[in-house]
Every structure is written in structure tokens, then in C-alpha cells.
Motif scaffolding. Structure first.
Motif, PDB file in Angstrom:
ATOM      1  N   MET A   1      37.283  49.195  40.952  1.00  0.00           N
ATOM      2  CA  MET A   1      37.188  47.774  41.140  1.00  0.00           C
ATOM      3  C   MET A   1      38.547  47.185  41.517  1.00  0.00           C
ATOM      4  SD  MET A   1      34.385  46.780  38.154  1.00  0.00           S
ATOM      5  CE  MET A   1      35.652  46.495  36.982  1.00  0.00           C
ATOM      6  N   ILE A   2      39.601  47.681  40.901  1.00  0.00           N
ATOM      7  CA  ILE A   2      40.938  47.195  41.229  1.00  0.00           C
ATOM      8  C   ILE A   2      41.254  47.493  42.687  1.00  0.00           C
ATOM      9  CG2 ILE A   2      43.406  47.497  40.768  1.00  0.00           C
ATOM     10  CD1 ILE A   2      42.575  48.155  37.848  1.00  0.00           C
ATOM     11  N   THR A   3      40.940  48.705  43.115  1.00  0.00           N
ATOM     12  CA  THR A   3      41.202  49.100  44.502  1.00  0.00           C
ATOM     13  C   THR A   3      40.462  48.192  45.463  1.00  0.00           C
ATOM     14  OG1 THR A   3      41.490  51.380  43.790  1.00  0.00           O
ATOM     15  CG2 THR A   3      41.080  51.013  46.125  1.00  0.00           C
ATOM     16  N   ALA A   4      39.198  47.917  45.187  1.00  0.00           N
ATOM     17  CA  ALA A   4      38.410  47.056  46.067  1.00  0.00           C
ATOM     18  C   ALA A   4      39.040  45.675  46.189  1.00  0.00           C
ATOM     19  CB  ALA A   4      36.975  46.952  45.549  1.00  0.00           C
ATOM     20  N   ASP A   5      39.529  45.108  45.087  1.00  0.00           N
ATOM     21  CA  ASP A   5      40.174  43.794  45.126  1.00  0.00           C
ATOM     22  C   ASP A   5      41.447  43.813  45.972  1.00  0.00           C
ATOM     23  OD1 ASP A   5      38.200  42.725  43.538  1.00  0.00           O
ATOM     24  OD2 ASP A   5      39.371  42.849  41.685  1.00  0.00           O
ATOM     25  N   ILE A   6      42.257  44.844  45.813  1.00  0.00           N
ATOM     26  CA  ILE A   6      43.492  44.952  46.599  1.00  0.00           C
ATOM     27  C   ILE A   6      43.163  45.088  48.077  1.00  0.00           C
ATOM     28  CG2 ILE A   6      45.493  46.415  47.086  1.00  0.00           C
ATOM     29  CD1 ILE A   6      45.490  47.074  44.036  1.00  0.00           C
ATOM     30  N   ARG A   8      40.472  44.161  49.676  1.00  0.00           N
ATOM     31  CA  ARG A   8      39.907  42.908  50.180  1.00  0.00           C
ATOM     32  C   ARG A   8      41.008  41.879  50.423  1.00  0.00           C
ATOM     33  NH1 ARG A   8      35.710  42.360  46.951  1.00  0.00           N
ATOM     34  NH2 ARG A   8      36.917  41.450  45.270  1.00  0.00           N
ATOM     35  N   GLN A   9      41.963  41.780  49.498  1.00  0.00           N
ATOM     36  CA  GLN A   9      43.035  40.799  49.644  1.00  0.00           C
ATOM     37  C   GLN A   9      43.870  41.060  50.894  1.00  0.00           C
ATOM     38  OE1 GLN A   9      45.399  39.979  46.192  1.00  0.00           O
ATOM     39  NE2 GLN A   9      47.060  39.110  47.378  1.00  0.00           N
ATOM     40  N   TYR A  10      44.150  42.322  51.190  1.00  0.00           N
ATOM     41  CA  TYR A  10      44.978  42.659  52.340  1.00  0.00           C
ATOM     42  C   TYR A  10      44.156  43.010  53.581  1.00  0.00           C
ATOM     43  CZ  TYR A  10      48.897  42.528  49.168  1.00  0.00           C
ATOM     44  OH  TYR A  10      49.841  42.107  48.277  1.00  0.00           O
ATOM     45  N   ARG A  11      42.840  42.836  53.484  1.00  0.00           N
ATOM     46  CA  ARG A  11      41.917  43.093  54.596  1.00  0.00           C
ATOM     47  C   ARG A  11      42.056  44.510  55.141  1.00  0.00           C
ATOM     48  NH1 ARG A  11      41.038  37.324  57.399  1.00  0.00           N
ATOM     49  NH2 ARG A  11      41.328  36.149  55.494  1.00  0.00           N
ATOM     50  N   LEU A  12      42.108  45.453  54.204  1.00  0.00           N
ATOM     51  CA  LEU A  12      42.199  46.862  54.564  1.00  0.00           C
ATOM     52  C   LEU A  12      40.830  47.517  54.392  1.00  0.00           C
ATOM     53  CD1 LEU A  12      45.519  47.724  52.723  1.00  0.00           C
ATOM     54  CD2 LEU A  12      45.203  47.467  55.185  1.00  0.00           C
ATOM     55  N   PRO A  13      40.515  48.484  55.227  1.00  0.00           N
ATOM     56  CA  PRO A  13      39.221  49.158  55.096  1.00  0.00           C
ATOM     57  C   PRO A  13      39.219  50.124  53.911  1.00  0.00           C
ATOM     58  CG  PRO A  13      40.499  50.160  56.842  1.00  0.00           C
ATOM     59  CD  PRO A  13      41.291  48.968  56.360  1.00  0.00           C
TER      60      PRO A  13
END
Length: 166
Positions: A1-6, A8-13
């Protein structure tokens, strides 16, 4: 979940490796073995990685290193480059960090290092130390004073375990 938030914030796939094929174009299949799976019994399937991609590989736990070695193999087979490998925890008794370095030449960064310890009531897992990243000395001293000497360490865990601080 932490990875997904990071991400999403930086618009990385983001992509996930699975134990079952999806049939998507460009899917990479590699053999997988680890402490739970016998060699030759399971494959790993990776989708969505392109030859020009630069990958940060994140896993929750490193034990024997088998899963991460298979992931690295899948990523390089797809033509991409692994930039960093991060794990939350490491079971040091299984020497997965050494196995990954021997097989791939890559280093793993971890947050928590654990081992097995007999506490008189049976063998249990315990946290040996925590890697706090690149803190300045004053901040490190302030944080580490709340823990036993040697428990907190500066760095990512990719360095030798000999560099403990109190």
C-alpha cells in the motif's frame, strides 16, 4: 500500500509479478524457487516491463533470495534495468542477501533485519537491528538513544552489517 501511494504521487507506473500467467503480450516467464517452493515446481510471470524501463524492485521480505533472483531474471530478460532493490524485512539466517549478490551482483537495501533466537520458551524471530537511511548524526543520535546500543544503524542495509552504531 505504501508503494502504491508513492507511485501514485509521482505518477510512476507499477507492475506486479504473479505465479499465474495472464497471457498478456510480452509476458516473461522464469522459473521460481524459494524456501516454500521446490525448484522446477513453479514459474513467475512478469508483465508490463519494456526494454527501456529502469526498475526499482520492492518486496516485503527477503529470506533465501530465490524470489528476488527470479524477479531480477525476468526484468533483465524483458530488457529492463534494475536500479535498486528494497525490502521491508530480511531473515538473515537464510543468507538471501548473499545469494542475490552472488547470482546477480546487486545489493539489497532493507529496513529491518531479523534472526531466529531461542528465548527459553522456543525459537522465535526477533528484530536484530533497523537501518535508518541517511540521517545526519544529530538526528541519528536522538532517535537511537531510545533503543539498545547497536539496534539502530545509519544506512540502507546494503552496506556491510559491521557498520553498527550505538
Amino acid at each position: 500500500m505504501i508503494t502504491a501511494d508513492i507511485l501514485r504521487q509521482y505518477r510512476l507506473p507499477r507492475t506486479l509479478a504473479r505465479w499465474t500467467p495472464s497471457g498478456a503480450p510480452g509476458e516473461v516467464k522464469v522459473p521460481l524457487s524459494n524456501e516454500y517452493l521446490a525448484e522446477g515446481s513453479t514459474d513467475l510471470y512478469l508483465n508490463g516491463v519494456r526494454p527501456t524501463d529502469r526498475i526499482i524492485l520492492i518486496d516485503d521480505l527477503i529470506s533465501t533470495g530465490g524470489t528476488l533472483v527470479s524477479l531480477i531474471q525476468a526484468i533483465t530478460t524483458a530488457g529492463a534495468e534494475v536500479l535498486e532493490i528494497f525490502t521491508i524485512g530480511e531473515k538473515t539466517e537464510n543468507k538471501g542477501r548473499d545469494f542475490i549478490a552472488q547470482q546477480t551482483g546487486l545489493k539489497v537495501k532493507t529496513l529491518l533485519a531479523t534472526d531466529l533466537h531461542d528465548d527459553g520458551q522456543g525459537v522465535r524471530s526477533r528484530v536484530m537491528h533497523v537501518n535508518l537511511g541517511m540521517l545526519d548524526e544529530a538526528c541519528f543520535a536522538q532517535v537511537s538513544q531510545h533503543f539498545p546500543p547497536g539496534f539502530c544503524r545509519i544506512g540502507s542495509g546494503a552496506e556491510s552489517h559491521a557498520g553498527a552504531h550505538s
